[in-house]
Motif scaffolding. Sequence first.
Motif, PDB file in Angstrom:
ATOM      1  N   LEU A 190     -44.267 123.778  30.230  1.00  0.00           N
ATOM      2  CA  LEU A 190     -45.351 124.225  30.762  1.00  0.00           C
ATOM      3  C   LEU A 190     -45.620 125.621  30.584  1.00  0.00           C
ATOM      4  CD1 LEU A 190     -45.191 122.374  34.407  1.00  0.00           C
ATOM      5  CD2 LEU A 190     -46.524 121.601  32.575  1.00  0.00           C
ATOM      6  N   ILE A 191     -44.675 126.390  30.948  1.00  0.00           N
ATOM      7  CA  ILE A 191     -44.680 127.762  30.861  1.00  0.00           C
ATOM      8  C   ILE A 191     -43.354 128.388  30.152  1.00  0.00           C
ATOM      9  CG2 ILE A 191     -44.437 129.864  32.138  1.00  0.00           C
ATOM     10  CD1 ILE A 191     -47.066 128.568  32.724  1.00  0.00           C
ATOM     11  N   TYR A 192     -43.608 129.155  29.174  1.00  0.00           N
ATOM     12  CA  TYR A 192     -42.279 129.770  28.709  1.00  0.00           C
ATOM     13  C   TYR A 192     -42.563 131.361  28.803  1.00  0.00           C
ATOM     14  CZ  TYR A 192     -45.459 130.966  24.726  1.00  0.00           C
ATOM     15  OH  TYR A 192     -46.477 131.468  23.839  1.00  0.00           O
ATOM     16  N   SER A 193     -41.226 131.976  28.547  1.00  0.00           N
ATOM     17  CA  SER A 193     -41.417 133.633  28.856  1.00  0.00           C
ATOM     18  C   SER A 193     -42.027 134.153  30.349  1.00  0.00           C
ATOM     19  CB  SER A 193     -42.239 134.423  27.671  1.00  0.00           C
ATOM     20  OG  SER A 193     -41.741 134.223  26.395  1.00  0.00           O
ATOM     21  N   ALA A 194     -41.944 133.177  30.923  1.00  0.00           N
ATOM     22  CA  ALA A 194     -41.820 133.157  32.671  1.00  0.00           C
ATOM     23  C   ALA A 194     -43.607 133.162  32.990  1.00  0.00           C
ATOM     24  CB  ALA A 194     -41.303 134.496  32.966  1.00  0.00           C
ATOM     25  N   SER A 195     -44.730 133.408  31.837  1.00  0.00           N
ATOM     26  CA  SER A 195     -45.795 133.620  32.337  1.00  0.00           C
ATOM     27  C   SER A 195     -46.917 133.013  31.290  1.00  0.00           C
ATOM     28  CB  SER A 195     -46.155 134.934  32.946  1.00  0.00           C
ATOM     29  OG  SER A 195     -46.122 135.894  31.861  1.00  0.00           O
ATOM     30  N   SER A 196     -46.105 132.638  29.993  1.00  0.00           N
ATOM     31  CA  SER A 196     -46.887 132.282  29.008  1.00  0.00           C
ATOM     32  C   SER A 196     -47.112 130.477  29.201  1.00  0.00           C
ATOM     33  CB  SER A 196     -46.518 132.413  27.812  1.00  0.00           C
ATOM     34  OG  SER A 196     -46.604 133.865  27.575  1.00  0.00           O
TER      35      SER A 196
ATOM     36  N   ASN B 139     -37.297 127.383  19.245  1.00  0.00           N
ATOM     37  CA  ASN B 139     -38.022 128.073  18.517  1.00  0.00           C
ATOM     38  C   ASN B 139     -38.363 129.463  19.232  1.00  0.00           C
ATOM     39  OD1 ASN B 139     -39.795 129.005  16.570  1.00  0.00           O
ATOM     40  ND2 ASN B 139     -41.447 127.234  17.337  1.00  0.00           N
ATOM     41  N   TRP B 140     -37.675 130.382  19.222  1.00  0.00           N
ATOM     42  CA  TRP B 140     -37.844 131.652  19.906  1.00  0.00           C
ATOM     43  C   TRP B 140     -37.690 131.439  21.322  1.00  0.00           C
ATOM     44  CZ3 TRP B 140     -36.499 135.859  17.483  1.00  0.00           C
ATOM     45  CH2 TRP B 140     -36.280 135.853  16.020  1.00  0.00           C
ATOM     46  N   GLN B 141     -39.242 131.550  21.881  1.00  0.00           N
ATOM     47  CA  GLN B 141     -39.228 131.204  23.430  1.00  0.00           C
ATOM     48  C   GLN B 141     -39.403 129.540  23.685  1.00  0.00           C
ATOM     49  OE1 GLN B 141     -40.513 134.287  22.191  1.00  0.00           O
ATOM     50  NE2 GLN B 141     -38.713 135.339  22.934  1.00  0.00           N
ATOM     51  N   VAL B 142     -39.753 129.243  22.460  1.00  0.00           N
ATOM     52  CA  VAL B 142     -40.478 127.749  23.148  1.00  0.00           C
ATOM     53  C   VAL B 142     -39.347 126.842  22.472  1.00  0.00           C
ATOM     54  CG1 VAL B 142     -42.179 126.187  22.221  1.00  0.00           C
ATOM     55  CG2 VAL B 142     -42.618 128.416  22.735  1.00  0.00           C
TER      56      VAL B 142
END
Lengths: 109, 116
Positions: A48-54, B100-103
Motif C-alpha cells: 500500500l505504502i512505501y517510504s512511510a508515505s508514498s 526494488n529499492w523501497q518497493v
Amino acid sequence: EIVLTQSPGTLSLSPGERATLSCRASQEVARSYFAWYQLKPGQAPRLLIYSASSRATGIPDRFSGSGSGTDFTLTISRLEPEDFAVYYCHQYGNSLPITFGQGTRVEIK
Amino acid sequence: EVQLVESGGDLVQPGGSLRLSCAASGFTFSDYWMHWVRQVPEKGLVWVSRINDGGSDTFYADSVKGRFTISRDDAKNTLYLEMNSLRVEDTAVYYCARENWQVWDWGQGTLVTVSS
C-alpha cells in the motif's frame, strides 16, 4: 532486532468510517525503508505504502501513510467493503533481521 | 511485468527436507536482492532470508539459521530455498519477494505443511 508493535489488534468499523492504524518501532526506523501491506486470505501481500508515505502504484488515495522515527500511521479515510482485511507494517533497513508488525485486523462492525 | 512464481511446497514429515523455487520474469533477475518471507496460517508475516545480487551475501532469521539455505541461479532466473530438519512450526505459506529499492514485489506463495 527492531520490534514493530501495531495497535489496535482489531479495529471494528463500518463502511465509510475512518480507520487509523498505528505502528510503533522499538528503535528508530529510516522512513525510506518503512512500508504498509494489506493481506487477504489466499492472496499475496499487497503493498500500500512505501517510504512511510508514498502510495504504491494503483493504490487509491483514501490510503495514506505518515510518521517518522519510531511512530508511523496508516490512515484509510473512508472504508470501502474491500478494505476489510489485515494490515501489516514492515521495516527493511540496514538493521537485520527485517521485521513485520503483528498485524491489525480491520473488521466490519 | 514483474512476475514471481513460487513452487515446491508440499506436505512433509518433521525432520524432512524440501526445496522451494521462485521463477522470476519481467526484470533483470541478477540485478536485485531477493527474499523469502513466510506467513503462518492465521498469524503474521515473518522474514526468513535474504540474498544479495550476485549471491555472495546471505542472511537468515535465527529460527531457520543452520537449517535453511537460500541460493540463486541467475542463468535460470530462479531463487531457491533449501529447507532441512523441518519442524511443525515451519508450516506456512512461503513467499519470495524482490527488493526494488523501497518497493518490494511479491509472488503468490507456496504452502509448506510439516506434519506427521
